[in-house]
Design a protein around this motif. Structure first.
Motif, PDB file in Angstrom:
ATOM      1  N   LEU A  86       4.103  -1.104   3.651  1.00 33.85           N
ATOM      2  CA  LEU A  86       3.595   0.246   3.409  1.00 33.85           C
ATOM      3  C   LEU A  86       4.718   1.116   2.851  1.00 33.85           C
ATOM      4  CD1 LEU A  86       1.733   0.765   6.819  1.00 33.85           C
ATOM      5  CD2 LEU A  86       0.684   0.041   4.662  1.00 33.85           C
ATOM      6  N   TYR A  87       4.400   1.936   1.852  1.00 38.40           N
ATOM      7  CA  TYR A  87       5.341   2.921   1.314  1.00 38.40           C
ATOM      8  C   TYR A  87       4.767   4.298   1.631  1.00 38.40           C
ATOM      9  CZ  TYR A  87       7.749  -0.778  -1.262  1.00 38.40           C
ATOM     10  OH  TYR A  87       8.460  -1.903  -1.600  1.00 38.40           O
ATOM     11  N   TYR A 118       0.850  -1.186   0.000  1.00 40.98           N
ATOM     12  CA  TYR A 118       0.000   0.000   0.000  1.00 40.98           C
ATOM     13  C   TYR A 118       0.888   1.239   0.000  1.00 40.98           C
ATOM     14  CZ  TYR A 118      -4.144  -2.854   0.795  1.00 40.98           C
ATOM     15  OH  TYR A 118      -5.162  -3.766   0.645  1.00 40.98           O
ATOM     16  N   TYR A 119       0.499   2.232  -0.810  1.00 40.12           N
ATOM     17  CA  TYR A 119       1.282   3.450  -0.977  1.00 40.12           C
ATOM     18  C   TYR A 119       0.490   4.626  -0.425  1.00 40.12           C
ATOM     19  CZ  TYR A 119       3.902   0.424  -4.128  1.00 40.12           C
ATOM     20  OH  TYR A 119       4.635  -0.620  -4.649  1.00 40.12           O
ATOM     21  N   LEU A 120       1.086   5.344   0.530  1.00 37.41           N
ATOM     22  CA  LEU A 120       0.407   6.443   1.213  1.00 37.41           C
ATOM     23  C   LEU A 120       1.002   7.768   0.753  1.00 37.41           C
ATOM     24  CD1 LEU A 120       0.399   4.895   4.816  1.00 37.41           C
ATOM     25  CD2 LEU A 120      -1.187   4.475   2.927  1.00 37.41           C
ATOM     26  N   PHE A 121       0.232   8.544  -0.008  1.00 38.87           N
ATOM     27  CA  PHE A 121       0.708   9.810  -0.543  1.00 38.87           C
ATOM     28  C   PHE A 121       0.216  11.011   0.263  1.00 38.87           C
ATOM     29  CE2 PHE A 121       0.786   6.887  -4.134  1.00 38.87           C
ATOM     30  CZ  PHE A 121       2.054   7.130  -4.664  1.00 38.87           C
ATOM     31  N   ASN A 122      -0.965  10.909   0.836  1.00 35.12           N
ATOM     32  CA  ASN A 122      -1.567  12.030   1.564  1.00 35.12           C
ATOM     33  C   ASN A 122      -1.406  11.852   3.070  1.00 35.12           C
ATOM     34  OD1 ASN A 122      -2.573  13.197  -0.877  1.00 35.12           O
ATOM     35  ND2 ASN A 122      -4.213  11.665  -0.862  1.00 35.12           N
ATOM     36  N   ALA A 171       7.320  -0.790   6.955  1.00 38.23           N
ATOM     37  CA  ALA A 171       6.930   0.525   6.441  1.00 38.23           C
ATOM     38  C   ALA A 171       8.185   1.237   5.951  1.00 38.23           C
ATOM     39  CB  ALA A 171       6.230   1.348   7.524  1.00 38.23           C
ATOM     40  N   HIS A 172       8.164   1.704   4.701  1.00 39.38           N
ATOM     41  CA  HIS A 172       9.305   2.387   4.097  1.00 39.38           C
ATOM     42  C   HIS A 172       8.953   3.866   3.922  1.00 39.38           C
ATOM     43  CE1 HIS A 172      10.768  -1.643   3.321  1.00 39.38           C
ATOM     44  NE2 HIS A 172       9.665  -1.899   2.645  1.00 39.38           N
ATOM     45  N   MET A 203      12.707   3.041  -4.972  1.00 38.26           N
ATOM     46  CA  MET A 203      11.643   2.044  -4.913  1.00 38.26           C
ATOM     47  C   MET A 203      12.221   0.637  -5.064  1.00 38.26           C
ATOM     48  SD  MET A 203       8.700   3.582  -4.493  1.00 38.26           S
ATOM     49  CE  MET A 203       7.547   2.353  -5.056  1.00 38.26           C
ATOM     50  N   CYS A 204      13.179   0.491  -5.962  1.00 41.46           N
ATOM     51  CA  CYS A 204      13.829  -0.808  -6.172  1.00 41.46           C
ATOM     52  C   CYS A 204      14.618  -1.219  -4.929  1.00 41.46           C
ATOM     53  CB  CYS A 204      14.729  -0.732  -7.392  1.00 41.46           C
ATOM     54  SG  CYS A 204      15.492  -2.304  -7.864  1.00 41.46           S
TER      55      CYS A 204
END
Length: 335
Positions: free
Chosen positions: A46-47, A5-9, A69-70, A205-206
């Motif tokens: 999580l990103y 899952y990618y969290l931007f906000n 989590a990254h 990301m890699c």
């Protein structure tokens, strides 16, 4: 099936029974939208690209379920990770891995393999586009010459210099592969133009993907062979990323730019350099995630595996090498 899952906000993350509760909030800390609930069993990692509000109880919950989590900063730089307690580390593996680092001949032999795999996959990319009416003959010829020198190296710094020459020649070819964007010189902190932004973002990301796969093996991520181990970094992920950057990152960059999925309007330039806007980040992450999920028929296993699983298989191959079970051979594209 678990997924990333990618969290931007900006989001407040908490536990709700056996689910993760995502609550968006504004600059004043007030709730800014409906909550979202995701079963914890479906989350692999999580990103985090935006603000994350969470307490120790939440991190205990993540750790219990093996969820990492990254974290990334404003300029898309990787800043760190949260990992659960190592559950697969083994003393015998750590001793063997350390031995391969401290013995120069063993370390150099492994470092050569990483560069060998990276150079092969880089050439595969260049030949792909050369066969599609992109004149990349000079770049291919130069990198082939550098590749022949890998086996003759005797020191890691010498190898790193060779790797730098290969990358410099490779990145110079991006102007031919990608229309409408120029590479100029490789710049990092911060990137100076759009191509440099995507390379830096994709490489991070890699790196995080490789780190996540290492965590699920007995390898110690801080003991590396090509890159020098240092404080506060998981340098083994940098080693493995060398092999997979041409496959995962560069091919994603070529796709999103040549198909115009990412536009010049998805970037912003300020006095400190160039940054990728949220719209561009979401588009690139979506394409990168699709690349990780893409499958190929594995020649040895005789079944389809995802690119993400290929990274884990590379970790297993490296583990067998340091334990003296089987010589390590770097992953090379066969299609």
């Amino acid at each position: 099936m678990k997924k990333s899952y990618y969290l931007f906000n900006p989001v407040r993350l908490s536990r709700k029974d056996n689910t993760l509760q995502f609550t968006p909030f504004d600059e004043q800390g007030n709730e800014a939208g409906p909550c979202r609930y995701i079963p914890v069993e479906t989350v692999s990692d999580l990103y985090v690209f935006g603000s994350l509000d969470a307490n120790s109880a939440l991190y205990n919950f993540l750790g219990k379920h093996g969820i990492s989590a990254h974290f990334f900063d404003y300029y898309e730089h990787y800043t760190g990770s949260f990992f659960a307690k190592e559950y697969l580390l083994a003393g015998k593996m750590q001793v063997a891995q350390t031995r391969h680092y401290t013995l120069r001949n063993k370390r150099v032999a492994l470092a050569q393999k990483f560069i060998e795999g990276a150079a092969f996959n880089i050439l595969k990319n260049l030949r792909y586009y050369h066969n599609r009416e992109k004149d990349l003959a000079a770049s291919i010829s130069q990198i082939e010459k550098y590749a022949t020198q890998i086996s003759a190296t005797t020191e890691v710094p010498e190898l790193m210099g060779l790797e730098g020459n290969i990358r410099q020649t490779y990145y110079a070819a991006f102007d031919t592969i990608v229309a409408g964007f120029t590479m100029e010189n490789r710049s990092k902190r911060p990137p100076k133009n759009e191509l440099n932004v995507l390379i830096s973002f994709g490489n991070m990301m890699c790196y995080a993907a490789c780190l996540d796969m290492i965590y699920h093996t007995q390898l110690n991520p801080t003991i590396s062979f090509l890159h020098e181990p240092g404080t506060r970094r998981f340098s083994l992920a940098l080693d493995l990323a060398e092999i997979f950057k041409p496959i995962l990152v560069d091919r994603t960059i070529f796709r999103v730019l040549n198909k115009r999925e990412v536009q010049p309007s998805d970037f912003a330039t300020d006095l400190n350099g160039c940054v990728l806007k949220e719209s561009g980040k979401k588009t690139f992450v979506k394409a990168f995630e699709e690349r990780l999920k893409e499958t190929v028929k594995h020649r040895t296993l005789n079944k389809s595996v995802s690119y993400k699983h290929l990274i884990k298989l590379e970790c297993y191959k490296l583990s067998k090498h340091v334990m003296g079970i089987e010589e390590y051979k770097p992953f090379k594209i066969w299609w």
